[in-house]
Motif scaffolding. Structure first.
Motif, PDB file in Angstrom:
ATOM      1  N   PRO A   7     -66.491  -8.005  13.956  1.00 31.18           N
ATOM      2  CA  PRO A   7     -65.160  -8.290  13.397  1.00 31.18           C
ATOM      3  C   PRO A   7     -64.694  -7.231  12.395  1.00 31.18           C
ATOM      4  O   PRO A   7     -63.489  -6.968  12.294  1.00 31.18           O
ATOM      5  CB  PRO A   7     -65.326  -9.656  12.737  1.00 31.18           C
ATOM      6  CG  PRO A   7     -66.790  -9.888  12.635  1.00 31.18           C
ATOM      7  CD  PRO A   7     -67.431  -9.133  13.739  1.00 31.18           C
ATOM      8  N   ARG A  49     -54.656  -8.265   2.268  1.00 36.47           N
ATOM      9  CA  ARG A  49     -55.694  -7.547   3.023  1.00 36.47           C
ATOM     10  C   ARG A  49     -56.695  -6.885   2.082  1.00 36.47           C
ATOM     11  O   ARG A  49     -57.904  -6.835   2.361  1.00 36.47           O
ATOM     12  CB  ARG A  49     -55.036  -6.521   3.944  1.00 36.47           C
ATOM     13  CG  ARG A  49     -54.328  -7.185   5.128  1.00 36.47           C
ATOM     14  CD  ARG A  49     -53.497  -6.217   5.947  1.00 36.47           C
ATOM     15  NE  ARG A  49     -52.860  -6.927   7.067  1.00 36.47           N
ATOM     16  CZ  ARG A  49     -51.926  -6.411   7.852  1.00 36.47           C
ATOM     17  NH1 ARG A  49     -51.500  -5.154   7.652  1.00 36.47           N
ATOM     18  NH2 ARG A  49     -51.400  -7.131   8.836  1.00 36.47           N
ATOM     19  N   LEU A 104     -52.459 -13.945   6.654  1.00 32.97           N
ATOM     20  CA  LEU A 104     -53.290 -13.228   7.637  1.00 32.97           C
ATOM     21  C   LEU A 104     -52.579 -13.321   8.982  1.00 32.97           C
ATOM     22  O   LEU A 104     -52.707 -14.306   9.711  1.00 32.97           O
ATOM     23  CB  LEU A 104     -54.690 -13.853   7.707  1.00 32.97           C
ATOM     24  CG  LEU A 104     -55.514 -13.808   6.413  1.00 32.97           C
ATOM     25  CD1 LEU A 104     -56.814 -14.574   6.584  1.00 32.97           C
ATOM     26  CD2 LEU A 104     -55.798 -12.362   5.994  1.00 32.97           C
ATOM     27  N   LEU A 123     -61.867 -11.741  11.114  1.00 35.32           N
ATOM     28  CA  LEU A 123     -62.794 -11.295  10.069  1.00 35.32           C
ATOM     29  C   LEU A 123     -62.908 -12.356   8.991  1.00 35.32           C
ATOM     30  O   LEU A 123     -64.015 -12.669   8.519  1.00 35.32           O
ATOM     31  CB  LEU A 123     -62.328  -9.961   9.479  1.00 35.32           C
ATOM     32  CG  LEU A 123     -63.147  -9.441   8.298  1.00 35.32           C
ATOM     33  CD1 LEU A 123     -64.619  -9.277   8.688  1.00 35.32           C
ATOM     34  CD2 LEU A 123     -62.594  -8.100   7.795  1.00 35.32           C
ATOM     35  N   ASN A 124     -61.784 -12.906   8.568  1.00 32.87           N
ATOM     36  CA  ASN A 124     -61.827 -13.921   7.510  1.00 32.87           C
ATOM     37  C   ASN A 124     -62.609 -15.142   7.973  1.00 32.87           C
ATOM     38  O   ASN A 124     -63.408 -15.709   7.227  1.00 32.87           O
ATOM     39  CB  ASN A 124     -60.402 -14.323   7.127  1.00 32.87           C
ATOM     40  CG  ASN A 124     -60.387 -15.337   5.995  1.00 32.87           C
ATOM     41  OD1 ASN A 124     -60.836 -15.052   4.894  1.00 32.87           O
ATOM     42  ND2 ASN A 124     -59.891 -16.534   6.277  1.00 32.87           N
ATOM     43  N   GLU A 183     -52.460 -10.752  11.537  1.00 37.57           N
ATOM     44  CA  GLU A 183     -53.064 -10.065  12.686  1.00 37.57           C
ATOM     45  C   GLU A 183     -54.303 -10.828  13.154  1.00 37.57           C
ATOM     46  O   GLU A 183     -55.099 -11.309  12.324  1.00 37.57           O
ATOM     47  CB  GLU A 183     -53.436  -8.629  12.332  1.00 37.57           C
ATOM     48  CG  GLU A 183     -52.263  -7.748  11.950  1.00 37.57           C
ATOM     49  CD  GLU A 183     -51.411  -7.394  13.159  1.00 37.57           C
ATOM     50  OE1 GLU A 183     -51.890  -7.579  14.294  1.00 37.57           O
ATOM     51  OE2 GLU A 183     -50.270  -6.926  12.947  1.00 37.57           O
ATOM     52  N   ARG A 214     -63.398  -4.319  14.523  1.00 41.33           N
ATOM     53  CA  ARG A 214     -62.097  -4.657  15.108  1.00 41.33           C
ATOM     54  C   ARG A 214     -60.994  -4.634  14.044  1.00 41.33           C
ATOM     55  O   ARG A 214     -59.871  -4.224  14.317  1.00 41.33           O
ATOM     56  CB  ARG A 214     -62.160  -6.048  15.765  1.00 41.33           C
ATOM     57  CG  ARG A 214     -62.927  -6.070  17.076  1.00 41.33           C
ATOM     58  CD  ARG A 214     -62.480  -7.231  17.968  1.00 41.33           C
ATOM     59  NE  ARG A 214     -62.507  -8.503  17.257  1.00 41.33           N
ATOM     60  CZ  ARG A 214     -63.558  -9.329  17.240  1.00 41.33           C
ATOM     61  NH1 ARG A 214     -64.659  -8.992  17.889  1.00 41.33           N
ATOM     62  NH2 ARG A 214     -63.486 -10.473  16.598  1.00 41.33           N
ATOM     63  N   PHE A 215     -61.336  -5.059  12.834  1.00 43.19           N
ATOM     64  CA  PHE A 215     -60.345  -5.053  11.751  1.00 43.19           C
ATOM     65  C   PHE A 215     -59.859  -3.631  11.476  1.00 43.19           C
ATOM     66  O   PHE A 215     -58.662  -3.358  11.425  1.00 43.19           O
ATOM     67  CB  PHE A 215     -60.967  -5.659  10.485  1.00 43.19           C
ATOM     68  CG  PHE A 215     -60.079  -5.588   9.268  1.00 43.19           C
ATOM     69  CD1 PHE A 215     -59.133  -6.580   9.013  1.00 43.19           C
ATOM     70  CD2 PHE A 215     -60.154  -4.517   8.388  1.00 43.19           C
ATOM     71  CE1 PHE A 215     -58.305  -6.504   7.894  1.00 43.19           C
ATOM     72  CE2 PHE A 215     -59.337  -4.436   7.269  1.00 43.19           C
ATOM     73  CZ  PHE A 215     -58.404  -5.435   7.031  1.00 43.19           C
ATOM     74  N   ALA A 224     -57.069  -9.721  14.265  1.00 37.57           N
ATOM     75  CA  ALA A 224     -58.312  -9.084  13.799  1.00 37.57           C
ATOM     76  C   ALA A 224     -58.643  -9.484  12.368  1.00 37.57           C
ATOM     77  O   ALA A 224     -59.806  -9.692  12.010  1.00 37.57           O
ATOM     78  CB  ALA A 224     -58.215  -7.560  13.909  1.00 37.57           C
ATOM     79  N   GLU A 225     -57.620  -9.584  11.507  1.00 43.95           N
ATOM     80  CA  GLU A 225     -57.905  -9.969  10.124  1.00 43.95           C
ATOM     81  C   GLU A 225     -58.222 -11.460  10.037  1.00 43.95           C
ATOM     82  O   GLU A 225     -59.024 -11.893   9.208  1.00 43.95           O
ATOM     83  CB  GLU A 225     -56.758  -9.592   9.187  1.00 43.95           C
ATOM     84  CG  GLU A 225     -55.418 -10.237   9.491  1.00 43.95           C
ATOM     85  CD  GLU A 225     -54.312  -9.718   8.564  1.00 43.95           C
ATOM     86  OE1 GLU A 225     -54.607  -9.393   7.386  1.00 43.95           O
ATOM     87  OE2 GLU A 225     -53.159  -9.632   9.020  1.00 43.95           O
ATOM     88  N   VAL A 281     -55.953  -3.050  12.304  1.00 41.46           N
ATOM     89  CA  VAL A 281     -55.165  -3.528  11.163  1.00 41.46           C
ATOM     90  C   VAL A 281     -54.861  -2.378  10.218  1.00 41.46           C
ATOM     91  O   VAL A 281     -55.775  -1.610   9.850  1.00 41.46           O
ATOM     92  CB  VAL A 281     -55.911  -4.652  10.413  1.00 41.46           C
ATOM     93  CG1 VAL A 281     -55.117  -5.087   9.171  1.00 41.46           C
ATOM     94  CG2 VAL A 281     -56.167  -5.830  11.330  1.00 41.46           C
TER      95      VAL A 281
END
Length: 696
Positions: free
Chosen positions: A651, A672, A610, A618-619, A612, A654-655, A614-615, A659
């Motif tokens: 999130p 991803r 991961l 999110l995670n 980025e 934003r992802f 953003a990712e 991304v």
């Protein structure tokens, strides 16, 4: 009123109509006459459906006296064939002109994308409404839904009852028409006894007032309200309140032209009979309204609605009291006779009553219901032996004298007789509640044992009838299976019983005769129940997308109605959240991305890949909420779980803004996809929210 409009009155007078037919025929006739005017282009303002036992009538206000003029255009032959090389009209042009009633030089040219044509344009004058009415009336009468028609005298025409007079007027003028061999006029008929002479109508607008003077209330709504107010007032006057069944009120309204409310009494000794039996006798046989006291106990009084204003009402009351006594005496006799034997002693008689030829007798059905109820008793928190006992006795009251006379008392009398026999109170109550809900707006059984029997009874009926190939088709449902399925579903959902419907139906099918292979019909039956569930939610105002969001994730071989209901209501709550639209759109996007991926993503997310922010965010957000979401789902807290997932909106947005899922680096791309797959799984554990609208 404008001289360009008039009041239309049509009245069809006849022998007394069947009370069950008056309202429908009156409404249908008004709709048909109004529809005929509309098809003819004749404007009007209001249409009233009127009627009484001896008449159907329609009164329409501000009816235009003429059809409006209508512009028309008629296309003829193409110009290429309408004139020869010298410019002279051909036979085609001359023939077209003759058919239009004009000369060729009066025709015009019509230019279209397909070419040029001769055309005739003009204005057609509207016809007088007076000329149109006979055809409209005849068409309306011929299309009334009358299942049983009759002939009378030497007439070849048929109608629901012999026709004696016809009124058709526009304002003060009679419109000539002959229907059923009777010519129209301006003479109606009043009350048979209070006003036997003809009623001459001077103007169509005077109809209701003139008929009131002749002791006929032709407005059905006014007449019903008059009866309702009178019955209520009389109930209060005699020290109680009237029991007013809407169906009985409508029936009485269709039986009287000039309602007069009276009350009478009966011997108080009859009150030892269950009140439901007395009420059935009063309402069903005599069309009387029973009376209860402030505590709900039946009083030895009744209210009747006479069709005559007698000079000696006491004699009318005495006559009604004379008539009701033998009816109530019959009910008392049935009660005493039935109590001489226990319900259990009647069980052998059920072996002689066929439920359905291939499914056996009522005794066979009772045994199946008893076994199924005992098997599921603990799931309903009831005693298995009481469940078996109630199942065995559930149909015994069908062979009693009282239920034979009053079929609507099935179950009700079972409860009374079981109580008299000393059966457990829960068993006695369940014998009545097994039939709940009896109709669409009825409540489900209040007791757990009652709900259990209601479910077992319907499950047995559904599996048995499906097994013999008699599933409903189109509008035909002779075994009322749609109603049975709805009652079963409502009992499980509203009673909050977490029962797997597929397993229940499989168990019920296993009790059917082996040669029918009822188990093969369980899955079609589950689909049948799902469609009934769809209808229930539609009637309750839930959108189809909510149903589909849940149905798309439920296992094809299982259906737990209570769980389905909780998921659907959770989706309904979720759809009202500000984040719902965005998350629905995101789930659609995730679904499409995963479908197009050429490889299955790994089951686990590699946090090292991961890269980025953003990712990573999110995670992290998803991992922080996943345990709580999964715990809520396990407990059936679907609304709370979706509210928790709604916190991921920011999130997720934003992802997708920052991304590129389909990265050129295959390992990062698959990671991803694994991230999106995990997110999708959290939502799909409840419902497919991608089926919901993208705007909240």
């Amino acid at each position: 009123m404008s001289s360009d409009t008039a009041t239309l009155l049509f009245e069809l007078g006849m022998e007394e109509l069947p009370p069950g037919a008056l309202d429908d025929l009156s409404d249908r006739l008004a709709t048909a006459v109004a529809g005929g005017l509309e098809r003819a282009g004749v404007e009007y303002t209001t249409c009233r459906a009127l009627g009484a036992p001896r008449r159907l009538a329609v009164q329409i206000e501000a009816v235009a006296r003429r059809q409006p003029d209508r512009d028309f255009e008629r296309r003829g032959p193409a110009l290429a064939v309408a004139y020869d090389d010298s410019g002279a009209p051909t036979r085609a042009a001359e023939g077209f002109a003759r058919s239009c009633g004009v000369n060729v030089n009066q025709l015009e040219t019509l230019e279209t994308d397909e070419g040029a044509w001769l055309a005739h344009r003009g204005t057609e004058s509207g016809r007088d409404t007076r000329e149109l009415l006979p055809g409209i009336i005849e068409h309306a009468l011929s299309h009334l839904p009358i299942p049983k028609r009759m002939r009378w005298g030497d007439q070849t025409s048929e109608f629901v009852r012999p026709v004696h007079w016809v009124v058709l007027m526009l304002d003060e003028a009679v419109v000539p028409v002959t229907v059923f061999g009777v010519d129209s006029g301006r003479e109606s008929r009043g009350h048979r006894f209070h006003h036997p002479a003809p009623v001459v109508l001077a103007h169509a607008h005077d109809y209701t007032a003139a008929m009131r003077d002749a002791h006929v209330l032709v407005d059905r709504t006014d007449r019903r309200d008059h009866i309702l107010e009178g019955v209520r007032a009389e109930g209060e006057r005699i020290g109680g309140h009237a029991v007013i069944d809407p169906a009985l009120l409508n029936e009485v309204n269709a039986l009287v032209e000039w309602p007069v409310v009276l009350s009478g009494s009966f011997d108080e000794a009859f009150l030892r009979v269950p009140p439901e039996a007395l009420i059935s006798s009063m309402e069903g046989h005599q069309r009387y309204f029973p009376v209860r006291d402030a505590d709900g106990h039946l009083l030895p009084r009744f209210i009747t609605v006479a069709n005559i204003d007698s000079r000696d009402p006491a004699r009318v009351v005495a006559g009604n009291e004379r008539v009701i006594r033998p009816r109530l005496a019959d009910a008392a006799f049935f009660w005493d006779q039935d109590r001489a034997r226990t319900l259990e002693s009647r069980l052998p008689a059920l072996e002689q009553v066929v439920f359905q030829k291939q499914l056996g007798s009522l005794a066979d059905k009772s045994a199946r219901v008893a076994d199924l109820a005992a098997r599921y008793a603990e799931r309903f928190e009831t005693d298995p032996e009481q469940a078996r006992r109630a199942g065995r006795l559930a149909k015994a009251d069908l062979v009693t004298e009282m239920v034979d006379e009053f079929p609507e008392l099935q179950g009700v009398m079972g409860r009374y007789y079981a109580t008299e026999d000393g059966e457990a109170p829960a068993v006695a109550i369940a014998l009545d509640e097994i039939y709940q809900p009896r109709f669409a707006a009825d409540a489900i059984a209040a007791s757990p044992l009652g709900r259990l029997l209601a479910v077992a009874e319907r499950a047995d009926t559904l599996t048995g009838i499906f097994a013999i190939g008699k599933a409903p088709t189109g509008a035909k449902d002779p075994f009322a299976l749609r109603r049975a399925a709805v009652g079963l579903l409502r009992s499980l959902i509203e009673g909050e019983h977490p029962i797997d419907l597929t397993a229940l139906l499989e168990d019920a099918a296993a009790h059917q005769p082996a040669e029918l292979n009822a188990g093969a019909q369980v899955q079609p039956l589950v689909e049948f129940c799902l469609e009934r569930l769809r209808g229930l939610y539609h009637e309750a105002g839930y959108g189809a997308e909510l149903f589909e969001a849940v149905r798309s994730v439920h296992a094809p071989d299982a259906l737990e109605p209570l769980d389905f209901d909780r998921r659907l209501r959770a989706c309904h709550d979720f759809a009202r959240l500000p984040a719902a639209g965005s998350l629905a759109g995101a789930n659609k996007r995730i679904r499409n991305i995963l479908r197009k991926a050429d490889r299955t993503p790994p089951a686990h997310i590699d946090t090292d890949r991961l890269v980025e922010p953003a990712e990573q965010a999110l995670n992290t957000a998803m991992a922080a909420r996943a345990p709580a979401v999964e715990a809520l789902i396990a407990q059936g807290g679907y609304s709370e779980a979706l509210a928790k997932l709604a916190e991921l909106r920011e999130p997720i947005d934003r992802f997708f803004d920052g991304v590129m899922v389909m990265s050129d680096d295959a390992a990062i791309q698959m990671n991803r996809l694994a991230l999106l797959q995990r997110l999708q799984q959290l939502f799909l554990a409840i419902a497919d929210v991608s089926a919901l609208p993208e705007s909240s």
